[in-house]
Design a protein around this motif. Structure first.
Motif, PDB file in Angstrom:
ATOM      1  N   ALA A  45      53.191  42.507  44.217  1.00  0.00           N
ATOM      2  CA  ALA A  45      53.094  41.494  43.736  1.00  0.00           C
ATOM      3  C   ALA A  45      53.815  41.117  41.778  1.00  0.00           C
ATOM      4  CB  ALA A  45      51.557  40.656  44.221  1.00  0.00           C
ATOM      5  N   ILE A  46      52.831  42.417  41.688  1.00  0.00           N
ATOM      6  CA  ILE A  46      52.773  41.956  40.051  1.00  0.00           C
ATOM      7  C   ILE A  46      54.089  42.572  38.792  1.00  0.00           C
ATOM      8  CG2 ILE A  46      51.696  43.723  37.680  1.00  0.00           C
ATOM      9  CD1 ILE A  46      49.475  44.715  39.140  1.00  0.00           C
ATOM     10  N   TYR A  63      40.051  32.121  37.945  1.00  0.00           N
ATOM     11  CA  TYR A  63      40.722  32.579  36.515  1.00  0.00           C
ATOM     12  C   TYR A  63      39.877  33.964  36.533  1.00  0.00           C
ATOM     13  CZ  TYR A  63      43.815  28.112  36.394  1.00  0.00           C
ATOM     14  OH  TYR A  63      44.039  27.657  36.209  1.00  0.00           O
ATOM     15  N   ALA A  64      40.508  34.923  36.382  1.00  0.00           N
ATOM     16  CA  ALA A  64      39.563  36.241  35.632  1.00  0.00           C
ATOM     17  C   ALA A  64      40.565  36.099  33.703  1.00  0.00           C
ATOM     18  CB  ALA A  64      40.164  37.808  36.421  1.00  0.00           C
ATOM     19  N   VAL A  65      39.608  35.876  33.036  1.00  0.00           N
ATOM     20  CA  VAL A  65      39.962  36.053  32.279  1.00  0.00           C
ATOM     21  C   VAL A  65      39.482  37.107  31.270  1.00  0.00           C
ATOM     22  CG1 VAL A  65      39.889  33.242  31.549  1.00  0.00           C
ATOM     23  CG2 VAL A  65      37.824  34.104  31.353  1.00  0.00           C
ATOM     24  N   ASP A  77      52.001  26.739  35.787  1.00  0.00           N
ATOM     25  CA  ASP A  77      51.041  25.951  35.392  1.00  0.00           C
ATOM     26  C   ASP A  77      49.780  26.688  35.682  1.00  0.00           C
ATOM     27  OD1 ASP A  77      52.515  24.305  35.113  1.00  0.00           O
ATOM     28  OD2 ASP A  77      52.187  22.809  36.315  1.00  0.00           O
ATOM     29  N   TYR A  78      49.442  27.471  36.271  1.00  0.00           N
ATOM     30  CA  TYR A  78      47.846  28.455  36.479  1.00  0.00           C
ATOM     31  C   TYR A  78      47.857  29.779  35.133  1.00  0.00           C
ATOM     32  CZ  TYR A  78      45.398  32.175  38.074  1.00  0.00           C
ATOM     33  OH  TYR A  78      44.109  33.184  38.610  1.00  0.00           O
ATOM     34  N   VAL A  79      49.523  30.459  34.305  1.00  0.00           N
ATOM     35  CA  VAL A  79      49.273  30.615  34.324  1.00  0.00           C
ATOM     36  C   VAL A  79      49.259  30.369  32.191  1.00  0.00           C
ATOM     37  CG1 VAL A  79      50.696  32.622  32.120  1.00  0.00           C
ATOM     38  CG2 VAL A  79      51.239  32.845  34.849  1.00  0.00           C
ATOM     39  N   GLN A  80      49.681  29.099  32.180  1.00  0.00           N
ATOM     40  CA  GLN A  80      49.236  28.599  31.008  1.00  0.00           C
ATOM     41  C   GLN A  80      48.105  28.551  30.637  1.00  0.00           C
ATOM     42  OE1 GLN A  80      51.170  27.601  28.169  1.00  0.00           O
ATOM     43  NE2 GLN A  80      53.056  29.442  29.300  1.00  0.00           N
ATOM     44  N   ARG A  81      47.010  27.573  31.549  1.00  0.00           N
ATOM     45  CA  ARG A  81      45.961  27.380  31.303  1.00  0.00           C
ATOM     46  C   ARG A  81      45.016  28.464  31.583  1.00  0.00           C
ATOM     47  NH1 ARG A  81      42.524  24.916  29.672  1.00  0.00           N
ATOM     48  NH2 ARG A  81      40.556  24.122  30.687  1.00  0.00           N
ATOM     49  N   VAL A 109      47.165  39.243  40.109  1.00  0.00           N
ATOM     50  CA  VAL A 109      47.828  37.433  39.443  1.00  0.00           C
ATOM     51  C   VAL A 109      46.924  38.279  37.204  1.00  0.00           C
ATOM     52  CG1 VAL A 109      46.871  35.322  38.272  1.00  0.00           C
ATOM     53  CG2 VAL A 109      47.326  36.110  40.748  1.00  0.00           C
ATOM     54  N   TYR A 110      45.484  38.198  37.677  1.00  0.00           N
ATOM     55  CA  TYR A 110      45.499  39.201  36.387  1.00  0.00           C
ATOM     56  C   TYR A 110      46.448  39.761  35.335  1.00  0.00           C
ATOM     57  CZ  TYR A 110      42.446  40.750  32.219  1.00  0.00           C
ATOM     58  OH  TYR A 110      41.891  40.969  31.011  1.00  0.00           O
TER      59      TYR A 110
END
Length: 504
Positions: free
Chosen positions: A403-404, A334-336, A461-465, A373-374
């Motif tokens: 992809a975005i 993840y990039a936060v 699920d990835y985005v929720q995390r 993804v970020y």
């Protein structure tokens, strides 16, 4: 140099049908030549430079003007253009003297000394008045004007007019001194959308008399003579300029049926939902109201997505394979936020973490996929902040990273995710505003295309995390979401008593 243009000169029967549009970003500058159907006939690019002068980064406007003049000569010779239109990024202003700049144009990212930041907080109009939050550096340029005046005690007396960046170029090209609402209303602290008038800061600082008369975006405000070797000079119209994201909003509202949210991308990702209630704005999330070319408040969320995309991907290619996206999701990398100033997570420093929130390494081969993804996750979050439920149009540089928009489409299956024909909505909107002066309506045949979703396993699920990890250490987050600052009252408790007094 400047003169009124007779109505018959602007009539469709008497104009040359091609138009030059200059689109200025912070670093990248381009000229596009349009015809009256909206086709792009030519594109030229250069870079703006910001050298240091007197310890501050300022624009090399002389070099940029020289390039503009060269491009206009080329456009006149090759395409017989009828006029020139300007669109630029926000946050930037010019202080004009009698014949020249009173002081060089300041880089909006120039940091302000701590004591000036505190002093400005004591006089900054409340969010309820301007729908503009407190902002870092010069992201709301009222603060930079105050700083300039404090740094140079003679500047106020030398300044005849204060104009936004598009209007600076109008003045350079034809001498006209004008204002325009989308630029002055672009989170400057100078405008009150609820009153449709200048803010209290303008009157407190004595700037009202230095604000030139308003003209609509696209209006013909003057003419310029172009010297051409071996032939008589050519005269072209100069149109009043416009703020870039508002130009894109104007364009897509003309060609998209029904209500829509715009995601305009460049250095900044600007998300604008005209039907979002102003009461939904959370200033601590970098949410604000822009002002459209029609003078309406436009609820907006933003983050520095283009810059963050480049920081995360580092020097790796922009191309992304679907397998790379799947690898990022499968590895739970993840990039936060945040990797740049501003945005909905202003109190976090960007980091690469695993699903437990612990620092982790990112393989070089996955850096660009992680950046995409970020950005997709940040856009999705911003759309929720703005209560977006209608069609979403993506425009600008990041819309070209396929992809975005495809990942976003998978997250929001109830909304159409659309792309314009060429993702140059800013320049197209600017062209449409100028052509409207002649009674011409380009782009009428353009239909944005629906983006098919790309929904790799585990993506939602990835985005929720990601959201859970991004919320960590956000101060007063629940309170902010439940009690957004209202627009329309005059209370403001953020007064800094220890700051130096800013002279009126």
């Amino acid at each position: 140099m400047t003169r009124a243009v007779a109505a018959e000169e602007g009539s469709p029967a008497n104009i040359r049908r091609n138009l030059a549009v200059f689109d200025f970003g912070k670093t990248n500058a381009k000229m596009l030549v349009f015809n009256a159907d909206g086709a792009i006939l030519r594109e030229r690019r250069t870079h703006a430079t910001w050298p240091v002068d007197d310890g501050l980064r300022v624009l090399d406007d002389v070099a940029l003007l020289r390039w503009m003049q060269e491009m206009l000569v080329e456009a006149v010779i090759t395409f017989d253009i009828c006029g020139v239109m300007i669109t630029t990024h926000g946050c930037t202003f010019a202080m004009l003297g009698e014949t020249e700049l009173a002081v060089p144009i300041l880089d909006y990212e120039e940091p302000v000394p701590t004591d000036i930041e505190a002093a400005f907080d004591a006089i900054r109009p409340p969010f309820s008045e301007t729908a503009t939050p407190a902002m870092d550096r010069g992201f709301a340029f009222g603060k930079h004007i105050v700083w300039r005046e404090m740094r140079d005690p003679g500047l106020a007396a030398r300044t005849r007019d204060i104009v936004a960046y598009p209007q600076f170029w109008v003045w350079r090209l034809c001498g006209a001194r004008v204002s325009e609402i989308s630029s002055l209303g672009c989170h400057t602290h100078l405008w009150s959308p609820s009153r449709d008038d200048f803010s209290s800061l303008v009157d407190r600082r004595g700037w009202r008399g230095k604000m030139p008369p308003f003209q609509p975006a696209g209006a013909i405000v003057g003419q310029m003579a172009m010297p051409i070797d071996g032939r008589a000079p050519a005269t072209i119209n100069v149109h009043n300029g416009v703020h870039d994201s508002n130009a894109a909003l104007y364009h897509y509202r003309q060609i998209v049926r029904g209500r829509m949210t715009l995601v305009s991308t460049g250095t900044w990702v600007i998300v604008m939902n005209p039907v979002c209630p102003l009461t939904a704005l959370q200033p601590e999330r970098d949410m604000l109201a822009n002002v459209s070319v029609g003078r309406e408040p436009v609820p907006t969320a933003r983050f520095m997505g283009g810059r963050e995309f480049d920081i995360i991907r580092a020097d790796h290619p922009v191309t992304i394979e679907p397998a790379d996206i799947a690898a990022v999701i499968g590895a739970q990398i993840y990039a936060v936020p945040s990797f740049a100033s501003g945005g909905p997570f202003p109190h976090r420093e960007g980091a690469f973490v695993d699903a437990a929130g612990q620092p982790c390494a990112v393989p070089d081969a996955l850096r660009t996929a992680l950046a995409a993804v970020y950005v997709a996750a940040m856009i999705d979050f911003s759309l929720d902040l703005l209560q977006s439920t209608d069609a979403v149009v993506l425009d600008g540089g990041l819309a070209k990273v396929s992809a975005i928009p495809a990942l976003l489409a998978a997250l929001r299956p109830q909304q159409d995710i659309l792309l314009g024909a060429n993702t140059e909505g800013t320049a197209c909107g600017a062209a449409a505003l100028a052509y409207a002066t002649y009674g011409v309506m380009p782009f009428q045949q353009e239909k944005p295309a629906r983006v098919p979703p790309f929904d790799p396993a585990g993506w939602r699920d990835y985005v929720q995390r990601w959201r859970s990890l991004s919320q960590v250490h956000q101060p007063n987050d629940n309170h902010a979401a439940a009690h957004p600052a209202p627009v329309g009252n005059s209370h403001d408790a953020s007064k800094i008593k220890t700051a130096p007094v800013i002279p009126a």
